[in-house]
Design a protein around this motif. Structure first.
Motif, PDB file in Angstrom:
ATOM      1  N   ALA A 256      38.183 -26.575   3.190  1.00  0.00           N
ATOM      2  CA  ALA A 256      37.583 -25.444   3.903  1.00  0.00           C
ATOM      3  C   ALA A 256      36.617 -25.928   4.973  1.00  0.00           C
ATOM      4  O   ALA A 256      36.573 -25.383   6.083  1.00  0.00           O
ATOM      5  N   ASP A 257      35.833 -26.976   4.656  1.00  0.00           N
ATOM      6  CA  ASP A 257      34.899 -27.542   5.638  1.00  0.00           C
ATOM      7  C   ASP A 257      35.643 -28.110   6.840  1.00  0.00           C
ATOM      8  O   ASP A 257      35.220 -27.925   7.983  1.00  0.00           O
ATOM      9  N   ILE A 258      36.750 -28.817   6.583  1.00  0.00           N
ATOM     10  CA  ILE A 258      37.509 -29.434   7.674  1.00  0.00           C
ATOM     11  C   ILE A 258      38.090 -28.371   8.598  1.00  0.00           C
ATOM     12  O   ILE A 258      38.025 -28.480   9.826  1.00  0.00           O
ATOM     13  N   PHE A 259      38.641 -27.289   8.028  1.00  0.00           N
ATOM     14  CA  PHE A 259      39.187 -26.219   8.866  1.00  0.00           C
ATOM     15  C   PHE A 259      38.083 -25.527   9.661  1.00  0.00           C
ATOM     16  O   PHE A 259      38.297 -25.106  10.804  1.00  0.00           O
ATOM     17  N   SER A 260      36.897 -25.417   9.075  1.00  0.00           N
ATOM     18  CA  SER A 260      35.763 -24.849   9.796  1.00  0.00           C
ATOM     19  C   SER A 260      35.383 -25.732  10.987  1.00  0.00           C
ATOM     20  O   SER A 260      35.104 -25.235  12.084  1.00  0.00           O
ATOM     21  N   ILE A 261      35.419 -27.046  10.776  1.00  0.00           N
ATOM     22  CA  ILE A 261      35.123 -27.988  11.854  1.00  0.00           C
ATOM     23  C   ILE A 261      36.172 -27.888  12.964  1.00  0.00           C
ATOM     24  O   ILE A 261      35.847 -27.915  14.158  1.00  0.00           O
ATOM     25  N   ILE A 262      37.444 -27.746  12.571  1.00  0.00           N
ATOM     26  CA  ILE A 262      38.523 -27.607  13.558  1.00  0.00           C
ATOM     27  C   ILE A 262      38.287 -26.367  14.425  1.00  0.00           C
ATOM     28  O   ILE A 262      38.432 -26.413  15.654  1.00  0.00           O
ATOM     29  N   ARG A 263      37.901 -25.272  13.786  1.00  0.00           N
ATOM     30  CA  ARG A 263      37.608 -24.037  14.536  1.00  0.00           C
ATOM     31  C   ARG A 263      36.475 -24.278  15.532  1.00  0.00           C
ATOM     32  O   ARG A 263      36.535 -23.845  16.685  1.00  0.00           O
ATOM     33  N   GLU A 264      35.410 -24.946  15.084  1.00  0.00           N
ATOM     34  CA  GLU A 264      34.244 -25.185  15.936  1.00  0.00           C
ATOM     35  C   GLU A 264      34.611 -26.044  17.144  1.00  0.00           C
ATOM     36  O   GLU A 264      34.194 -25.753  18.268  1.00  0.00           O
ATOM     37  N   ILE A 265      35.386 -27.095  16.902  1.00  0.00           N
ATOM     38  CA  ILE A 265      35.769 -27.994  17.994  1.00  0.00           C
ATOM     39  C   ILE A 265      36.624 -27.246  19.018  1.00  0.00           C
ATOM     40  O   ILE A 265      36.423 -27.376  20.232  1.00  0.00           O
ATOM     41  N   GLY A 266      37.569 -26.454  18.520  1.00  0.00           N
ATOM     42  CA  GLY A 266      38.406 -25.672  19.426  1.00  0.00           C
ATOM     43  C   GLY A 266      37.596 -24.661  20.215  1.00  0.00           C
ATOM     44  O   GLY A 266      37.785 -24.492  21.427  1.00  0.00           O
ATOM     45  N   ALA A 267      36.654 -23.992  19.544  1.00  0.00           N
ATOM     46  CA  ALA A 267      35.822 -22.989  20.214  1.00  0.00           C
ATOM     47  C   ALA A 267      34.922 -23.623  21.257  1.00  0.00           C
ATOM     48  O   ALA A 267      34.552 -22.975  22.244  1.00  0.00           O
ATOM     49  N   ALA A 268      34.577 -24.899  21.063  1.00  0.00           N
ATOM     50  CA  ALA A 268      33.703 -25.600  22.019  1.00  0.00           C
ATOM     51  C   ALA A 268      34.458 -26.087  23.250  1.00  0.00           C
ATOM     52  O   ALA A 268      33.841 -26.594  24.190  1.00  0.00           O
ATOM     53  N   GLY A 269      35.797 -25.935  23.245  1.00  0.00           N
ATOM     54  CA  GLY A 269      36.536 -26.230  24.468  1.00  0.00           C
ATOM     55  C   GLY A 269      37.482 -27.414  24.422  1.00  0.00           C
ATOM     56  O   GLY A 269      38.137 -27.710  25.417  1.00  0.00           O
ATOM     57  N   THR A 270      37.573 -28.092  23.280  1.00  0.00           N
ATOM     58  CA  THR A 270      38.525 -29.202  23.159  1.00  0.00           C
ATOM     59  C   THR A 270      39.847 -28.667  22.617  1.00  0.00           C
ATOM     60  O   THR A 270      39.868 -27.996  21.587  1.00  0.00           O
ATOM     61  N   THR A 271      40.937 -28.962  23.313  1.00  0.00           N
ATOM     62  CA  THR A 271      42.257 -28.548  22.842  1.00  0.00           C
ATOM     63  C   THR A 271      42.663 -29.416  21.657  1.00  0.00           C
ATOM     64  O   THR A 271      42.450 -30.637  21.673  1.00  0.00           O
ATOM     65  N   ILE A 272      43.246 -28.804  20.636  1.00  0.00           N
ATOM     66  CA  ILE A 272      43.633 -29.538  19.419  1.00  0.00           C
ATOM     67  C   ILE A 272      45.117 -29.313  19.152  1.00  0.00           C
ATOM     68  O   ILE A 272      45.602 -28.182  19.191  1.00  0.00           O
TER      69      ILE A 272
ATOM     70  N   GLY B  49      33.335 -47.546   4.320  1.00  0.00           N
ATOM     71  CA  GLY B  49      34.210 -47.599   3.162  1.00  0.00           C
ATOM     72  C   GLY B  49      33.596 -47.026   1.899  1.00  0.00           C
ATOM     73  O   GLY B  49      34.306 -46.738   0.933  1.00  0.00           O
ATOM     74  N   SER B  50      32.279 -46.826   1.905  1.00  0.00           N
ATOM     75  CA  SER B  50      31.607 -46.292   0.716  1.00  0.00           C
ATOM     76  C   SER B  50      31.494 -44.770   0.755  1.00  0.00           C
ATOM     77  O   SER B  50      30.999 -44.164  -0.194  1.00  0.00           O
ATOM     78  N   LEU B  51      31.966 -44.143   1.828  1.00  0.00           N
ATOM     79  CA  LEU B  51      31.920 -42.685   1.927  1.00  0.00           C
ATOM     80  C   LEU B  51      32.998 -42.052   1.049  1.00  0.00           C
ATOM     81  O   LEU B  51      34.002 -42.679   0.728  1.00  0.00           O
ATOM     82  N   SER B  52      32.791 -40.781   0.712  1.00  0.00           N
ATOM     83  CA  SER B  52      33.822 -40.034  -0.011  1.00  0.00           C
ATOM     84  C   SER B  52      34.985 -39.749   0.935  1.00  0.00           C
ATOM     85  O   SER B  52      34.881 -39.926   2.159  1.00  0.00           O
ATOM     86  N   GLY B  53      36.102 -39.269   0.360  1.00  0.00           N
ATOM     87  CA  GLY B  53      37.273 -38.976   1.188  1.00  0.00           C
ATOM     88  C   GLY B  53      36.976 -37.952   2.275  1.00  0.00           C
ATOM     89  O   GLY B  53      37.387 -38.109   3.428  1.00  0.00           O
ATOM     90  N   GLY B  54      36.263 -36.890   1.917  1.00  0.00           N
ATOM     91  CA  GLY B  54      35.919 -35.869   2.894  1.00  0.00           C
ATOM     92  C   GLY B  54      35.000 -36.393   3.973  1.00  0.00           C
ATOM     93  O   GLY B  54      35.161 -36.061   5.162  1.00  0.00           O
ATOM     94  N   GLU B  55      34.037 -37.219   3.585  1.00  0.00           N
ATOM     95  CA  GLU B  55      33.116 -37.807   4.560  1.00  0.00           C
ATOM     96  C   GLU B  55      33.846 -38.766   5.496  1.00  0.00           C
ATOM     97  O   GLU B  55      33.561 -38.812   6.697  1.00  0.00           O
ATOM     98  N   GLN B  56      34.806 -39.505   4.939  1.00  0.00           N
ATOM     99  CA  GLN B  56      35.602 -40.398   5.785  1.00  0.00           C
ATOM    100  C   GLN B  56      36.424 -39.615   6.803  1.00  0.00           C
ATOM    101  O   GLN B  56      36.579 -40.034   7.953  1.00  0.00           O
TER     102      GLN B  56
END
Length: 206
Positions: free
Chosen positions: A143-159, A105-112
């Motif tokens: 921008a960081d979140i969309f970058s993470i989405i790209r990485e997860i998809g590229a690693a083989g998890t369907t989103i 609960g003490s994390l920032s919105g992006g970290e959460q």
């Protein structure tokens, strides 16, 4: 990565919650990897390989970051593999590793939001459902979140991605569906929908 687009009230969140077993469909069925999962409770759907990151994150704020991640693996029986996934997730999200003992609960919105995604990944999903992952976040964090989405998809998890930021959603996805009051109004490759006049007029402006 497949995007689900549409105005507020179109049925996007309802769709994801129905796939995840949080809501029961009034009619029709939900199938995953050739097996019907309609009506299964959410924990059994998680075991089948589907994980939902809900709108608003729904992190466990009074538990630590590590405890949140451990809860993500709650349905798993492969303890050694889950431990390896914990190391992998910490490597992908170094900010979570730094704050592993901190209350969520003490994390920032992006970290959460990163924690919510990481917690879902701890269930080792084949299909990751993301509901408005950038809602209310600062542009740099978006921008960081969309970058993470790209990485997860590229690693083989369907989103399956529900996202109000239509331009970015179409850039990060390979295909998309546009919902209007619970029905598919448009669908096709994302690159084509970016040029679709109705998409431009309704969501992208001039």
């Amino acid at each position: 990565v497949v995007a689900i687009l549409g105005a507020n009230g179109a049925g996007k969140t309802t769709l994801l919650k129905t796939i995840a077993g949080v809501l029961r469909p009034r009619s029709g069925t939900v199938s995953f990897l050739g097996a019907e999962i309609t009506g299964l409770p959410p924990h059994r759907i998680v075991r089948r390989g589907i994980a939902l990151v809900p709108e608003g994150r729904a992190i466990l704020s009074r538990m630590t970051v590590r405890e949140n991640l451990e809860m993500g693996a709650f349905t798993r029986r492969d303890v050694n593999a889950a431990s390896r996934d914990m190391d992998r997730v910490m490597g992908r999200f170094p900010v979570l590793k730094e704050r592993a003992g901190q209350l969520a609960g003490s994390l920032s919105g992006g970290e959460q939001q990163m924690l919510a995604i990481a917690r879902a990944l701890m269930s080792a999903p084949k299909l990751l459902l993301l509901d408005e992952p950038t809602l209310g976040l600062a542009p740099l964090v978006v921008a960081d979140i969309f970058s993470i989405i790209r990485e997860i998809g590229a690693a083989g998890t369907t989103i399956l991605l529900v996202e109000q930021n239509v331009g970015q959603a179409l850039k990060v996805s390979s295909g998309a569906y546009v919902l209007e009051t619970g029905k598919i109004a448009l669908s096709g490759p994302s690159r084509d929908l970016l040029q679709e006049p109705r998409i431009k007029a309704s969501y992208l402006g001039k």
